[in-house]
Design an enzyme around this catalytic site. Structure first.
Site, PDB file in Angstrom:
ATOM      1  N   CYS A  56     -14.056 -26.768   9.853  1.00 59.27           N
ATOM      2  CA  CYS A  56     -12.853 -26.111   9.326  1.00 59.27           C
ATOM      3  C   CYS A  56     -11.728 -27.124   9.126  1.00 59.27           C
ATOM      4  O   CYS A  56     -11.511 -28.008   9.958  1.00 59.27           O
ATOM      5  CB  CYS A  56     -12.405 -25.022  10.303  1.00 59.27           C
ATOM      6  SG  CYS A  56     -10.896 -24.161   9.804  1.00 59.27           S
ATOM      7  N   CYS A  86      -7.688 -26.491  13.757  1.00 59.94           N
ATOM      8  CA  CYS A  86      -8.932 -27.231  14.008  1.00 59.94           C
ATOM      9  C   CYS A  86      -8.758 -28.739  13.845  1.00 59.94           C
ATOM     10  O   CYS A  86      -9.495 -29.517  14.443  1.00 59.94           O
ATOM     11  CB  CYS A  86     -10.042 -26.720  13.098  1.00 59.94           C
ATOM     12  SG  CYS A  86     -10.618 -25.072  13.583  1.00 59.94           S
ATOM     13  N   ASP A 146       0.859  -1.184   0.000  1.00 62.76           N
ATOM     14  CA  ASP A 146       0.000   0.000   0.000  1.00 62.76           C
ATOM     15  C   ASP A 146       0.898   1.237   0.000  1.00 62.76           C
ATOM     16  O   ASP A 146       2.105   1.145   0.185  1.00 62.76           O
ATOM     17  CB  ASP A 146      -0.992  -0.026   1.156  1.00 62.76           C
ATOM     18  CG  ASP A 146      -0.325   0.028   2.519  1.00 62.76           C
ATOM     19  OD1 ASP A 146       0.898   0.218   2.578  1.00 62.76           O
ATOM     20  OD2 ASP A 146      -1.031  -0.112   3.529  1.00 62.76           O
ATOM     21  N   HIS A 203      -5.784 -20.217  12.085  1.00 61.60           N
ATOM     22  CA  HIS A 203      -7.204 -20.493  11.879  1.00 61.60           C
ATOM     23  C   HIS A 203      -7.903 -19.333  11.165  1.00 61.60           C
ATOM     24  O   HIS A 203      -8.643 -19.542  10.196  1.00 61.60           O
ATOM     25  CB  HIS A 203      -7.920 -20.773  13.211  1.00 61.60           C
ATOM     26  CG  HIS A 203      -9.406 -20.767  13.059  1.00 61.60           C
ATOM     27  ND1 HIS A 203     -10.102 -21.842  12.541  1.00 61.60           N
ATOM     28  CD2 HIS A 203     -10.334 -19.785  13.289  1.00 61.60           C
ATOM     29  CE1 HIS A 203     -11.383 -21.520  12.461  1.00 61.60           C
ATOM     30  NE2 HIS A 203     -11.550 -20.286  12.908  1.00 61.60           N
ATOM     31  N   ASP A 255      -8.226  -6.905   1.635  1.00 56.94           N
ATOM     32  CA  ASP A 255      -7.171  -7.128   2.636  1.00 56.94           C
ATOM     33  C   ASP A 255      -7.629  -6.514   3.948  1.00 56.94           C
ATOM     34  O   ASP A 255      -8.443  -5.589   3.957  1.00 56.94           O
ATOM     35  CB  ASP A 255      -5.858  -6.445   2.215  1.00 56.94           C
ATOM     36  CG  ASP A 255      -5.853  -4.970   2.623  1.00 56.94           C
ATOM     37  OD1 ASP A 255      -5.201  -4.629   3.626  1.00 56.94           O
ATOM     38  OD2 ASP A 255      -6.542  -4.148   1.970  1.00 56.94           O
ATOM     39  N   CYS A 269      -8.425 -26.295   8.820  1.00 57.44           N
ATOM     40  CA  CYS A 269      -7.103 -25.720   9.107  1.00 57.44           C
ATOM     41  C   CYS A 269      -6.316 -26.589  10.083  1.00 57.44           C
ATOM     42  O   CYS A 269      -6.872 -27.453  10.768  1.00 57.44           O
ATOM     43  CB  CYS A 269      -7.236 -24.297   9.655  1.00 57.44           C
ATOM     44  SG  CYS A 269      -7.653 -24.194  11.422  1.00 57.44           S
TER      45      CYS A 269
END
Length: 370
Positions: A305, A310, A94, A336, A267, A307
């Site tokens: 989930c 998890c 940015d 996560h 974002d 991930c």
């Protein structure tokens, strides 16, 4: 020819949702996408390999912070941001405009640029469209952003108009200063909460032929219905063959509504920041794992989930880590939360591809409590 280009693959016939591809010097990436934020050349607590494993495509880093520390010249000596932090996929920086805006009384805006005091040591600093562009060229991300002035909410019409016109003049100066052929520049549409100013900004910037367009000055404290109204007004004035990036938005409901209104890229620091405070993102909204109610809860944060967190750890364990002030807690929730948003983007892309995005949106938001 721009170094970064966008291909529109499919438009939803019943909404503004778009399926696309972003072509960059560091790979081709699927949109809509969420971009994890690595403010200081790191996504807090995570390695590049962990980001790849969870499906991270483009990540974002911050010009303002890297300009102050360690300095863009050092990053340039290291071979650019990709080599410095060893991230091999897409990268966006940015412009620093929003961070300078956030300094409030510590900054002074003039036509030449912005004088401000460093939040690190109080030293006097100056950023202009030319300097912001030079800094981003030294950092060497695939996508650089034009230096803009972020309009606060609320703001009166005259101030918003003057500020928007200045952002347009600054955008032109950024384009003129930009020389790096393997990097593309995105313009940033401003205009506050005024539809005519949003149209004016979008029209002026699209005349300049940027590689893509950021939508700035939203999610700055205005009510969500107002944000969606202004966003819908803005995207309809942007070209279909360029990527559209809604800056600083990173909750599930806002991403889904943003996609519905024609946005391709998002974002936000939200998922990583709240993770460090003990908050997990779930399809229904959020789950504060630090709360006592989870002390003996041996289920994963979200059994839907996939991930790493998890698949391997319970709410009770993660709560214990937070109570014991163990650093592993921050890593587990960061993994996560980022996986959650990257996976949400995957689900959105699949829904658009299968012509069922409106149904997906309706079902998701019906269960979402924020």
């Amino acid at each position: 020819m721009h170094a970064v280009t966008y291909e529109l693959i499919k438009e939803c016939s019943r909404s503004g949702a778009r399926l696309g591809r972003l072509y960059t010097p560091h790979g081709t990436f699927e949109t809509p996408m969420f971009m994890p934020v690595g403010t200081q050349a790191t996504v807090k607590t995570l390695s590049p390999e962990e980001l790849y494993d969870m499906g991270s495509q483009v990540i974002l880093s911050n010009t303002y912070h890297l300009f102050l520390r360690p300095g863009h010249e050092l990053v340039k000596k290291a071979g650019g941001l990709h080599k410095f932090m060893n991230y091999k996929r897409g990268m966006l920086t940015d412009s620093g405009g929003f961070q300078v805006f956030s300094l409030g009384a510590m900054r002074k805006i003039k036509e030449e640029g912005v004088t401000f005091r460093s939040h690190i040591d109080g030293s006097r600093q100056f950023l202009s469209p030319e300097i912001a562009t030079q800094v981003q060229e030294a950092l060497g991300a695939d996508i650089a952003m034009a230096f803009d002035e972020c309009i606060p909410y609320p703001a009166d019409y005259d101030y918003a108009k003057q500020s928007t016109e200045r952002t347009t003049r600054w955008a032109k100066r950024c384009l003129e200063a930009h020389t790096r052929g393997d990097q593309s520049l995105f313009g940033i549409v401003q205009g506050g909460m005024y539809k005519d100013l949003r149209k004016m900004s979008a029209d002026s910037l699209t005349d300049m032929d940027f590689a893509g367009y950021g939508i700035g000055g939203l999610s700055v404290g205005e009510p969500k219905p107002m944000m969606y109204d202004i966003l819908g007004e803005t995207t309809q004035h942007l070209p279909k063959n360029k990527a559209r990036y809604l800056m600083g938005v990173g909750t599930a409901d806002c991403i889904i509504e943003g996609v519905n209104l024609g946005v391709d890229m998002f974002d936000c620091v939200f998922p990583t920041r709240v993770a460090r405070n003990g908050t997990a993102m779930v399809p229904e909204g959020r789950l504060v794992v630090r709360n006592k109610t989870y002390a003996e809860d041996f289920r994963p944060i979200d059994d839907r989930c996939g991930c790493y967190t998890c698949r391997n750890f319970s709410r009770a364990y993660i709560r214990h880590l937070f109570k014991a002030e163990e650093l592993f807690a921050l890593r587990l929730l960061t993994i996560h939360n980022l996986y959650f948003l990257l996976d949400l983007a995957r689900q959105i892309r699949q829904a658009i591809a299968e012509d069922r995005f409106p149904e997906f949106r309706e079902a998701y938001l019906a269960n979402y409590r924020g």
